[in-house]
Design a protein around this motif. Structure first.
Motif, short mmCIF file in Angstrom:
data_model
loop_
_atom_site.label_atom_id
_atom_site.label_comp_id
_atom_site.label_asym_id
_atom_site.label_seq_id
_atom_site.Cartn_x
_atom_site.Cartn_y
_atom_site.Cartn_z
N VAL A 261 0.84 -1.20 0.00
CA VAL A 261 0.00 0.00 0.00
C VAL A 261 0.87 1.25 0.00
CG1 VAL A 261 -1.77 1.29 1.25
CG2 VAL A 261 -1.90 -1.19 1.16
N VAL A 262 1.94 1.25 0.81
CA VAL A 262 2.85 2.39 0.85
C VAL A 262 3.49 2.62 -0.53
CG1 VAL A 262 5.01 3.27 1.84
CG2 VAL A 262 3.31 2.18 3.31
N ALA A 263 3.91 1.53 -1.18
CA ALA A 263 4.50 1.66 -2.52
C ALA A 263 3.47 2.20 -3.51
CB ALA A 263 5.02 0.30 -2.99
N SER A 264 2.21 1.77 -3.39
CA SER A 264 1.16 2.27 -4.27
C SER A 264 0.93 3.75 -4.07
CB SER A 264 -0.14 1.49 -4.03
OG SER A 264 0.03 0.11 -4.26
N ILE A 265 1.01 4.21 -2.83
CA ILE A 265 0.77 5.63 -2.54
C ILE A 265 1.92 6.50 -3.03
CG2 ILE A 265 0.55 7.31 -0.66
CD1 ILE A 265 -0.90 5.12 0.94
N ILE A 266 3.16 6.06 -2.79
CA ILE A 266 4.31 6.90 -3.11
C ILE A 266 4.67 6.86 -4.59
CG2 ILE A 266 6.78 7.21 -2.67
CD1 ILE A 266 6.34 6.34 0.17
N PHE A 267 4.53 5.71 -5.23
CA PHE A 267 5.02 5.57 -6.60
C PHE A 267 3.92 5.39 -7.64
CE2 PHE A 267 8.35 3.89 -3.79
CZ PHE A 267 9.42 4.69 -4.16
N LEU A 268 2.79 4.81 -7.27
CA LEU A 268 1.74 4.46 -8.24
C LEU A 268 0.54 5.37 -8.17
CD1 LEU A 268 1.81 0.55 -8.00
CD2 LEU A 268 3.13 2.06 -9.49
N GLY A 269 0.71 6.57 -7.65
CA GLY A 269 -0.35 7.55 -7.70
C GLY A 269 -1.39 7.47 -6.61
N GLY A 270 -1.21 6.55 -5.64
CA GLY A 270 -2.22 6.45 -4.58
C GLY A 270 -3.56 6.05 -5.15
N TRP A 271 -4.60 6.83 -4.84
CA TRP A 271 -5.93 6.53 -5.38
C TRP A 271 -6.21 7.31 -6.66
CZ3 TRP A 271 -5.25 8.70 -0.48
CH2 TRP A 271 -5.49 10.07 -0.37
N ASN A 272 -5.19 7.90 -7.25
CA ASN A 272 -5.38 8.61 -8.53
C ASN A 272 -5.64 7.61 -9.65
OD1 ASN A 272 -5.25 11.50 -8.44
ND2 ASN A 272 -3.13 11.31 -7.73
N PHE A 273 -6.64 7.92 -10.46
CA PHE A 273 -7.02 7.11 -11.61
C PHE A 273 -7.99 7.95 -12.44
CE2 PHE A 273 -8.62 3.35 -13.90
CZ PHE A 273 -7.41 2.70 -14.13
N PRO A 274 -8.07 7.74 -13.75
CA PRO A 274 -8.97 8.57 -14.56
C PRO A 274 -10.40 8.59 -14.00
CG PRO A 274 -7.56 7.29 -16.00
CD PRO A 274 -7.26 6.84 -14.60
N GLY A 275 -10.90 9.76 -13.75
CA GLY A 275 -12.26 9.94 -13.25
C GLY A 275 -12.37 10.08 -11.75
N VAL A 276 -11.39 9.57 -11.00
CA VAL A 276 -11.47 9.62 -9.54
C VAL A 276 -11.32 11.05 -9.01
CG1 VAL A 276 -10.44 8.79 -7.38
CG2 VAL A 276 -10.69 7.24 -9.31
N PRO A 277 -10.37 11.88 -9.51
CA PRO A 277 -10.29 13.26 -9.00
C PRO A 277 -11.58 14.03 -9.20
CG PRO A 277 -8.30 12.71 -10.21
CD PRO A 277 -9.27 11.59 -10.45
N GLN A 278 -12.23 13.85 -10.36
CA GLN A 278 -13.49 14.55 -10.60
C GLN A 278 -14.60 14.05 -9.69
OE1 GLN A 278 -11.52 13.25 -12.98
NE2 GLN A 278 -10.75 15.13 -13.93
N LEU A 279 -14.60 12.73 -9.46
CA LEU A 279 -15.63 12.17 -8.57
C LEU A 279 -15.45 12.68 -7.15
CD1 LEU A 279 -18.01 10.18 -8.56
CD2 LEU A 279 -16.41 8.37 -7.98
#
Length: 425
Positions: A261-279
């Motif tokens: 989870v830490v690696a996903s947050i620091i290197f893979l954008g965390g919860w960023n994904f197309p459409g998620v910021p707008q939602l």
């Protein structure tokens, strides 16, 4: 309010952690079985989903044996010391937008400090068992964790330098936009949530180093040397049974998941994904739920890669393990810090009006980066090229330096295996 919040967070963590552990064991057994053309657990519950529950019942009812010559208190406390720090990691990890149990400004430092305590529990287990196999396994485990902790910390340090923050919550905000250019073109292109650091040379090398170190510290294949059943039976867990063995086992799996989870947050954008910021912007509650699923999917994908590697690679020798950490990962991590510093130099050197900027440094009265102007996207492209060239050159140079001599004889190869040398005079 603080007491209620504390009780709710603690209860959720203590419920989610064991359930996650059970799902991970089922997932690994099914995936490895598929890779090896087997069925895996498929009797207890639909698709064997309740197999982990049955195993838990077996562990609860299994006889708890303590060797007569063991140090009983050290033997008892060791699994707790090894697993409790892993549970603490869950407290500072942001599980989604606005879903952080405890938000602290130095959460990266907290993760690094707490994750290293588990080695003490492993050494206690091997020493308290009063068994030579267990002690040898514990010494291997500690040597392995300490060796790979250093490149992992340096990889995280490069990202702290790269971003200027040690708060895990801030990393997701910095990884919006588009690949390679991030948010530098936000005035022209909508936020796609794909400006992940892994798309940059600094982030790519940092992620590769950190993920390899996760495999080693979590004792995953091909770094599962502390549990080498052909050499030292089961390592530091040789004299453990019942729930004490299960607690050790749970600590390993949760450690792998937490650092994924830490690696996903620091290197893979965390919860960023197309459409998620707008939602998140328009429907915050639904956005928080979706963000948690996105982050969880990334972490589970990394765990799937761990399982994949287990089904594909054999175990390393001890000398190969140590050489890889000290002769390859550590120098590459140090070069990555240099790349992060150069990235910051290109991005910040006279990025505004050069006479007013705190980075208004000239050489002989000349601003060497003045031709870049104030365009952030142009500066980022230049930084990508410079850091990419440096990291790629360092990678191939280290590969060449650590390569075995082409004309090495079988006798010399056998001596290498004994002494752990790369070449002989």
């Amino acid at each position: 309010i603080y007491v209620i919040s504390f009780l709710v967070n603690t209860t959720l963590i203590l419920i989610v952690a064991p359930v996650t552990f059970m799902m991970m064991t089922w997932f690994e057994r099914r995936i490895v079985a598929r890779m090896q053309d087997r069925l895996g657990p498929n009797r207890v519950g639909p698709a064997g989903l309740l197999q982990a529950v049955a195993d838990g019942v077996k562990m609860f009812t299994k006889e708890n044996i303590t060797p007569r010559a063991a140090d009983k208190w050290v033997h008892l406390i060791a699994p707790i010391v090894a697993t409790a720090p892993v549970i603490f990691l869950f407290a500072v990890i942001p599980w989604g937008y606005g879903l952080t149990p405890v938000d602290i400004n130095v959460s990266v430092l907290f993760v690094v400090a707490i994750s290293s305590i588990s080695a003490v529990g492993l050494m206690m287990g091997g020493w308290g068992s009063n068994n030579k196999f267990a002690l040898l396994g514990a010494m291997r485990a500690v040597a392995q964790m300490v060796s790979y902790e250093i490149p992992a910390v340096i990889a995280l340090l490069s990202m702290v330098l790269f971003t200027g923050t040690m708060n895990l919550n801030n990393y997701t905000d910095l990884q919006g936009g588009i690949p390679l250019l991030g948010k530098t073109l936000s005035a022209y292109i909508p936020d796609l949530g794909l400006g992940w650091f892994i798309f940059t040379p600094v982030g790519l090398v940092g992620f590769a180093i950190f993920f390899i170190c996760i495999l080693s510290e979590g004792e995953r294949t091909p770094f599962d040397i502390p549990e080498a059943d052909s050499e030292i039976v089961a390592g530091y867990m040789t004299e453990y049974s019942g729930m004490k063995f299960a607690v050790f086992y749970m600590g390993q799996f949760l450690f792998n998941y937490a650092l994924s989870v830490v690696a996903s947050i620091i290197f893979l954008g965390g919860w960023n994904f197309p459409g998620v910021p707008q939602l998140i912007f328009y429907v915050p509650v639904l956005g928080s739920i979706v963000s948690a699923f996105v982050l969880g999917a990334k972490a589970w994908f990394l765990f799937f890669v761990m399982v994949w590697l287990r089904g594909a690679f054999p175990r390393l020798r001890m000398d190969q393990l140590m050489n890889f950490a000290w002769k390859f990962l550590l120098p590459l991590a140090l070069v990555n810090i240099l790349s992060a510093a150069l990235w910051l130099t290109v991005m910040l050197w006279c990025s505004g009006e050069c006479t007013q900027s705190p980075w208004a440094i000239t050489i002989g009265g000349v601003n060497p980066l003045g031709w870049l102007g104030t365009e952030a996207w142009l500066r980022q492209l230049v930084a990508l090229v410079i850091t990419g060239a440096i990291n790629a050159g360092a990678f191939f140079w280290l590969l060449n330096v650590n390569r075995r001599p082409a004309g090495e004889t079988p006798a010399e190869l056998a001596q290498d295996q004994v002494f752990g040398t790369a070449s002989l005079p």
